[in-house]
Design an enzyme around this catalytic site. Structure first.
Site, mmCIF file in Angstrom:
data_model
loop_
_atom_site.group_PDB
_atom_site.id
_atom_site.type_symbol
_atom_site.label_atom_id
_atom_site.label_comp_id
_atom_site.label_asym_id
_atom_site.label_seq_id
_atom_site.Cartn_x
_atom_site.Cartn_y
_atom_site.Cartn_z
ATOM 1 N N LYS A 8 26.822 13.139 -52.886
ATOM 2 C CA LYS A 8 27.591 14.124 -53.659
ATOM 3 C C LYS A 8 28.633 14.782 -52.766
ATOM 4 O O LYS A 8 28.338 15.113 -51.612
ATOM 5 C CB LYS A 8 26.630 15.174 -54.219
ATOM 6 C CG LYS A 8 27.284 16.201 -55.144
ATOM 7 C CD LYS A 8 26.247 17.207 -55.639
ATOM 8 C CE LYS A 8 26.827 18.176 -56.645
ATOM 9 N NZ LYS A 8 25.819 19.165 -57.102
ATOM 10 N N SER A 57 25.304 19.602 -62.110
ATOM 11 C CA SER A 57 26.602 19.295 -61.542
ATOM 12 C C SER A 57 26.657 17.965 -60.782
ATOM 13 O O SER A 57 27.756 17.442 -60.578
ATOM 14 C CB SER A 57 27.009 20.421 -60.590
ATOM 15 O OG SER A 57 26.170 20.439 -59.460
ATOM 16 N N SER A 80 20.914 21.108 -60.974
ATOM 17 C CA SER A 80 22.015 20.156 -60.797
ATOM 18 C C SER A 80 21.620 18.756 -60.331
ATOM 19 O O SER A 80 22.462 17.861 -60.319
ATOM 20 C CB SER A 80 23.053 20.721 -59.827
ATOM 21 O OG SER A 80 23.876 21.644 -60.496
#
Lengths: 100, 483
Positions: free
Chosen positions: B79, B154, B178
């Protein structure tokens, strides 16, 4: 509505945000709705509760302090590599002090 | 053989048996990304040279018959909130569009030390603020199960990459759900360890008392392998815990019979049947596996969203004060003085959701409101934590839905932040208490288009081994495909 446009502008200024008129109008009802939902916490009596700032777990103590020994950190060149405006080994910024 | 769908154990065995090389594995995955990422948009930046250099080193070890590290040859996605030395790290924000970190995050460093190849950096909501990946400052990511829908967020890019076989495993970050929520919405496994289990060093800070780094995988075993590599004390993160890391993979095989599963009533009130029916079938399966399923109460659940959004926005407003256009990142030109430069830079560099959260956080910390909001929320956080500690006196694990809804259409929820926040209800509680959680697939919705449903399993602090064991038993008994 509890929040006003003036409040939104005041908070934006505290946060160093320069909002457009459009943004102020868009954010006002959105922020107001969230803040109103947050009022829900007032239903709880917390007078006997200690505030919790960090996760507490029943495990061995974590050493949070390390010995204060000198170590190699980033070089000046590495530190400045991402600066939008480096110069003379420094971070350059616009004028800070008013001239007479 | 399709090299892009292999488990970590199959990769390890295949390398040892010389069925394929690490280079072939990385190239096959990069080719798949080349073909399929255009529609999914999981990645923001690719790092093929770095991935291939690592693969060549693994192949050298294979030829020299040196011992292979645990993640040898495994192609992973990271990420874009985790720092990667020399590889652009944007947090999906325009304000960091050209930021190149001078160091690696500890989790990234440990992955590479364990032999993994870093393929690239995945898309997410800007600074990890959101539940759909639509708040990316660059573009939204599409759910590989249905391209018209969001992958959750997210960490939507990491979840989508793993779901679409564009990586064998991935790293995400979880502050209020997330990792777990996008895992649920894309049909993969996603895990958040105990707060402090994985070092946050090099994770760009959003809300420091809630931020976690954790793995995504297609199987529980893969997640156990990755967690085992990234977990453990790191002197560079003072909140990382000095608690021994067990061998999670070995722990998978232990017996689950007799374990007590608590099902908190509060997580099922008003839950739609399209999610609730699947979770019930999952619980029935757990009962058939010999676990004792019983109802339990978690009385402060209903206050968790208000509590979470006060604390996370307060911490975010403070953490994001550093983006001022001076030391790194974007700077807006044309300002006459320093204060004006800050304001213009931040107004043009941040997207709407980040601004909303900075403003909420600034408000709840501002003079006259601190006690009413921030301090009150810290006290409620203690009550929510107490709910968990009391529950774990009675049961071994808790089972809940991960998300109240399956993947929704892109654009459907963008105009109502409060509604988006309320959908985080099942994941923020564990974040506030700091207990570990995993989301595993639990069938698909009955009606077309049959979207993935996620089941969340929670355990007490540092009980990740038991969490993984239950999840693994559930997977092996066919729980991922309950119908």
């Amino acid at each position: 509505m509890a929040l006003s446009e003036k409040d939104v502008r005041y908070v934006a200024a505290l946060a160093h945000l320069e909002l457009t008129e459009e943004e102020v109008k868009k954010f006002l009802p959105q922020l107001d709705a969230v803040l109103e939902h947050m009022q829900k916490l007032n239903q709880l009596d917390t007078s006997q509760v200690e505030p919790m700032a960090q996760v507490i777990y029943p495990a061995a103590g974590t050493p949070t302090l390390r010995p204060d020994e000198p170590r190699q950190t980033l070089s000046q060149q590495e530190s400045l590599a991402n600066a939008p405006e480096p110069g003379a080994g420094c971070f350059k910024v616009p004028r800070v002090i008013e001239r007479e | 053989m399709d090299l892009t769908t292999l488990s970590i154990d199959a990769i390890h065995a295949g390398l040892l048996a010389r069925q394929f090389s690490a280079e072939e594995l990385v190239r096959a995955t990069l080719e798949r990304i080349e073909r399929e990422n255009k529609a999914i948009r999981a990645y923001l930046t690719l790092s093929p040279e770095r991935a291939l250099a690592q693969a060549l080193e693994i192949d050298r070890k294979v030829r020299a018959q040196e011992p292979l590290p645990p993640l040898a040859g495994v192609p992973v996605a990271v990420k874009d909130v985790l720092s990667t030395k020399g590889v652009r790290t944007t947090c999906a924000s325009r304000i960091l569009e050209r930021y190149i970190p001078p160091y690696d995050a500890t989790a990234v460093e440990r992955l590479e030390a364990a032999g993994a190849s870093i393929l690239g950096k995945t898309n997410c909501d800007e600074f990890a603020m959101g539940s759909s990946t639509e708040n990316s400052g660059f573009f939204p990511t599409h759910n590989p199960r249905d391209l018209t829908r969001v992958p959750g967020g997210s960490s939507g890019g990491s979840a989508a990459a793993v779901a679409a076989n564009l990586a064998a495993a991935a790293l995400g970050s979880d502050t209020g759900g997330s990792i777990r929520q996008p895992a649920a919405l894309t049909g993969v496994v996603g895990m958040m360890g105990t707060y402090g289990r994985v070092s946050r060093y090099g994770l760009v800070a959003f809300a420091s008392s809630l931020d976690h780094v954790g793995p995504f995988g297609r199987t529980v075993s893969d997640v156990a392998r990755v967690l085992g590599v990234i977990a453990g004390r790191d002197a560079r993160d003072s909140t990382s815990a000095d608690v021994p890391v067990p061998d999670y993979w070995v722990a998978l095989e232990a017996d689950v019979r007799g374990l007590k599963v608590g099902v908190p009533d509060e997580y099922f009130n008003g839950l739609s049947p399209e999610i609730g029916d699947n979770i019930q079938k999952g619980l029935d399966l757990m009962a058939r596996l010999g676990m004792k399923v019983e109802p339990i109460r978690m009385l402060h659940t209903d206050y968790a969203i208000a509590c979470y959004y006060i604390i996370c926005t307060a911490e975010a407003s403070s953490n994001l004060a550093r983006y001022d256009g001076v030391r790194y990142g974007f700077r807006e030109s044309g300002a006459d003085d320093l204060r004006e430069m800050y304001k213009k830079t931040r107004d043009h560099g941040f997207g709407a959701e980040v601004k909303r959260r900075i403003m909420l956080g600034t408000y709840v910390l501002s003079s006259g409101y601190y006690d009413a909001y921030y301090r009150k929320a810290q006290k409620v956080r203690a009550l929510i934590t107490r709910d968990f500690l009391e529950a774990f006196d009675k049961v071994d694990i808790l089972v809940t839905p991960t998300s109240p809804v399956p993947a929704f259409k892109l654009g459907e929820r963008m105009d109502d932040p409060l509604q988006m926040y309320l959908a985080d209800i099942y994941t923020v509680t564990a974040s506030l208490a700091g207990v570990p959680g995993i989301s595993v697939p639990c069938g698909v919705t009955r009606s077309s288009p049959h979207l993935p449903v996620g089941m969340q399993i929670l355990a007490k602090h540092f009980d990740e081994a038991r969490l993984l064991r239950v999840a693994h038993a559930f997977e092996r008994a066919g729980g991922f495909e309950v119908a």
